[in-house]
Design a protein around this motif. Sequence first.
Motif, PDB file in Angstrom:
ATOM      1  N   GLU A   1      23.231 -65.112  19.856  1.00  0.00           N
ATOM      2  CA  GLU A   1      24.190 -66.240  20.172  1.00  0.00           C
ATOM      3  C   GLU A   1      23.442 -67.706  20.118  1.00  0.00           C
ATOM      4  OE1 GLU A   1      27.037 -68.825  20.508  1.00  0.00           O
ATOM      5  OE2 GLU A   1      27.229 -66.664  19.690  1.00  0.00           O
ATOM      6  N   GLN A   2      22.047 -67.597  21.127  1.00  0.00           N
ATOM      7  CA  GLN A   2      21.476 -68.989  21.205  1.00  0.00           C
ATOM      8  C   GLN A   2      20.873 -69.185  19.747  1.00  0.00           C
ATOM      9  OE1 GLN A   2      21.903 -70.152  24.224  1.00  0.00           O
ATOM     10  NE2 GLN A   2      22.984 -68.102  24.292  1.00  0.00           N
ATOM     11  N   ALA A   3      20.355 -68.074  18.812  1.00  0.00           N
ATOM     12  CA  ALA A   3      19.927 -68.470  17.620  1.00  0.00           C
ATOM     13  C   ALA A   3      21.021 -69.097  16.785  1.00  0.00           C
ATOM     14  CB  ALA A   3      19.265 -67.240  17.205  1.00  0.00           C
ATOM     15  N   ARG A   4      22.103 -68.129  16.923  1.00  0.00           N
ATOM     16  CA  ARG A   4      23.246 -68.643  15.882  1.00  0.00           C
ATOM     17  C   ARG A   4      23.543 -70.254  16.120  1.00  0.00           C
ATOM     18  NH1 ARG A   4      28.985 -65.371  15.000  1.00  0.00           N
ATOM     19  NH2 ARG A   4      30.082 -67.059  13.812  1.00  0.00           N
TER      20      ARG A   4
ATOM     21  N   PRO B   1      22.618 -47.212  12.872  1.00  0.00           N
ATOM     22  CA  PRO B   1      23.010 -48.441  11.975  1.00  0.00           C
ATOM     23  C   PRO B   1      24.008 -49.118  12.476  1.00  0.00           C
ATOM     24  CG  PRO B   1      23.509 -46.400  11.031  1.00  0.00           C
ATOM     25  CD  PRO B   1      22.601 -46.212  12.240  1.00  0.00           C
ATOM     26  N   ASP B   2      25.055 -48.532  13.350  1.00  0.00           N
ATOM     27  CA  ASP B   2      26.258 -49.105  13.839  1.00  0.00           C
ATOM     28  C   ASP B   2      25.690 -50.384  15.042  1.00  0.00           C
ATOM     29  OD1 ASP B   2      27.853 -47.681  12.302  1.00  0.00           O
ATOM     30  OD2 ASP B   2      28.306 -46.326  13.894  1.00  0.00           O
ATOM     31  N   LEU B   3      24.774 -50.096  15.788  1.00  0.00           N
ATOM     32  CA  LEU B   3      24.197 -51.080  16.407  1.00  0.00           C
ATOM     33  C   LEU B   3      23.711 -52.431  15.826  1.00  0.00           C
ATOM     34  CD1 LEU B   3      23.528 -52.089  19.317  1.00  0.00           C
ATOM     35  CD2 LEU B   3      21.294 -50.874  19.271  1.00  0.00           C
ATOM     36  N   PHE B   4      22.797 -51.992  14.678  1.00  0.00           N
ATOM     37  CA  PHE B   4      22.380 -53.131  13.763  1.00  0.00           C
ATOM     38  C   PHE B   4      23.618 -53.994  13.162  1.00  0.00           C
ATOM     39  CE2 PHE B   4      18.613 -50.774  14.252  1.00  0.00           C
ATOM     40  CZ  PHE B   4      17.307 -51.741  14.388  1.00  0.00           C
ATOM     41  N   ALA B   5      24.570 -53.148  12.881  1.00  0.00           N
ATOM     42  CA  ALA B   5      25.528 -54.075  12.258  1.00  0.00           C
ATOM     43  C   ALA B   5      26.197 -54.910  13.390  1.00  0.00           C
ATOM     44  CB  ALA B   5      26.447 -52.854  11.571  1.00  0.00           C
TER      45      ALA B   5
ATOM     46  N   ALA C   1      27.196 -60.305  15.472  1.00  0.00           N
ATOM     47  CA  ALA C   1      27.195 -61.226  16.313  1.00  0.00           C
ATOM     48  C   ALA C   1      26.060 -62.376  16.127  1.00  0.00           C
ATOM     49  CB  ALA C   1      26.524 -60.471  17.789  1.00  0.00           C
ATOM     50  N   SER C   2      25.249 -62.377  15.223  1.00  0.00           N
ATOM     51  CA  SER C   2      24.197 -63.429  14.843  1.00  0.00           C
ATOM     52  C   SER C   2      24.888 -64.107  13.765  1.00  0.00           C
ATOM     53  CB  SER C   2      23.101 -62.703  14.176  1.00  0.00           C
ATOM     54  OG  SER C   2      23.074 -62.296  12.996  1.00  0.00           O
ATOM     55  N   GLY C   3      26.067 -64.052  13.285  1.00  0.00           N
ATOM     56  CA  GLY C   3      26.566 -64.913  12.117  1.00  0.00           C
ATOM     57  C   GLY C   3      26.024 -64.317  10.989  1.00  0.00           C
ATOM     58  N   GLY C   4      25.380 -63.370  10.806  1.00  0.00           N
ATOM     59  CA  GLY C   4      24.750 -63.024   9.632  1.00  0.00           C
ATOM     60  C   GLY C   4      23.144 -63.447   9.225  1.00  0.00           C
TER      61      GLY C   4
END
Length: 386
Positions: A110-113, A155-159, A164-167
């Motif tokens: 979220e901070q990075a986003r 893979p679901d965690l990475f999705a 959450a990162s906005g892609g």
Amino acid sequence: MESSFYLKNSAVLQDGAFVPADLAVEDGKITAITQGHYNEKGLPELDGTGLRAVPGFLDVHTHGAAGVDVNAADAEGLRTIGRFFASQGVTGWLCSILTDTVEQTLWCLEQARQVIEGGPYDGATLLGVHLEGPCLSTEYKGAMPEYLLMHTADPDLFARYQKASGGHIRYVTLSPEIPGVAEMIPRLTAMGIVCAMGHSGAGYDQAMACVKAGVRSCTHLGNAMRLFHQHNPAIFGVALESDVYVEAICDGRHLHPGTVRLYLKAKGYDRVLAITDSIMAAGLPDGNYKLGVNDVIVEDGDAKLPNGVRAGSTLTLAQALRNLMKFTGQNTETVVPLMTANPARLMGWTGKGEIALGKDADLALLDQDAQVVRTIVGGRTVYTRA
């Protein structure tokens, strides 16, 4: 901030050589490269006399700098890192999140986003996120907290992380031997993520299977991984034999200069990435620091865990450039692609990594000693040497 200017009287890196040229930049893009003084539009002028213009450096693997650890950094903390990087000629970077709890990882994303979507500021552009883990080998964990490592790929965690990162997750390090990793790679690729392999004890066949599944890079080759053996070349051998890019920490500690030369001989100058893998101590004196959940002790610029395991570096890309010149005996123009064109090509940043018409005006101006004098991001000066 002004994003249009005319750079005159400098030497500009073109097709692997420095040539006398002027650059016109309008709205953050390079619009003209001319021989002689043709500032037809009356743009504000920068005098580049005695300086050499190279593409801005790109660091795809770093955990912090200037007293800020990525895993603990809020949005302003990430900008603090970016401002320091700008002083080192860096114009774009990925923040590397060390394996952490799901909750902390989501907070970091979220901070990075916020920074990525917040637009330009007075530092190097945060271009995305690198997840180093959690699908990594416990045997070759390095500074990764073992109790947080994942023993089966999810893979679901990475999705969930990517959403959450906005892609903005662009790069992920995985260990080929973790069950499910090879099958997960195409799914991550479809999410827009470049997959790297590392922190791994994988054998040759396991590593090659992941390359065939879509792995495109190898994380800090030679560090935190099973090394070459003539009867099983392992992940190390696959990295050197295949066409994947390889990261190299060129601080003279993680890799012997002869090892760096070996990588360049085996891979060529177009398949090696200079990275820092820096921690919050970069740019600061020796002392006690953090890397994610770890305590780190820096002595003589060397960062280690209390048990003596090396934990990232205090390297900057500006120093890596000078180190590479020293290690190889090559000139600036030969080694600078390791931190410009090569990471841009790996990550698919088509507007970056070279000085050409239509490209982003992301530039580092160097003096004759390869020291950074000015850094320009999107046509805006974000650092000037005092």
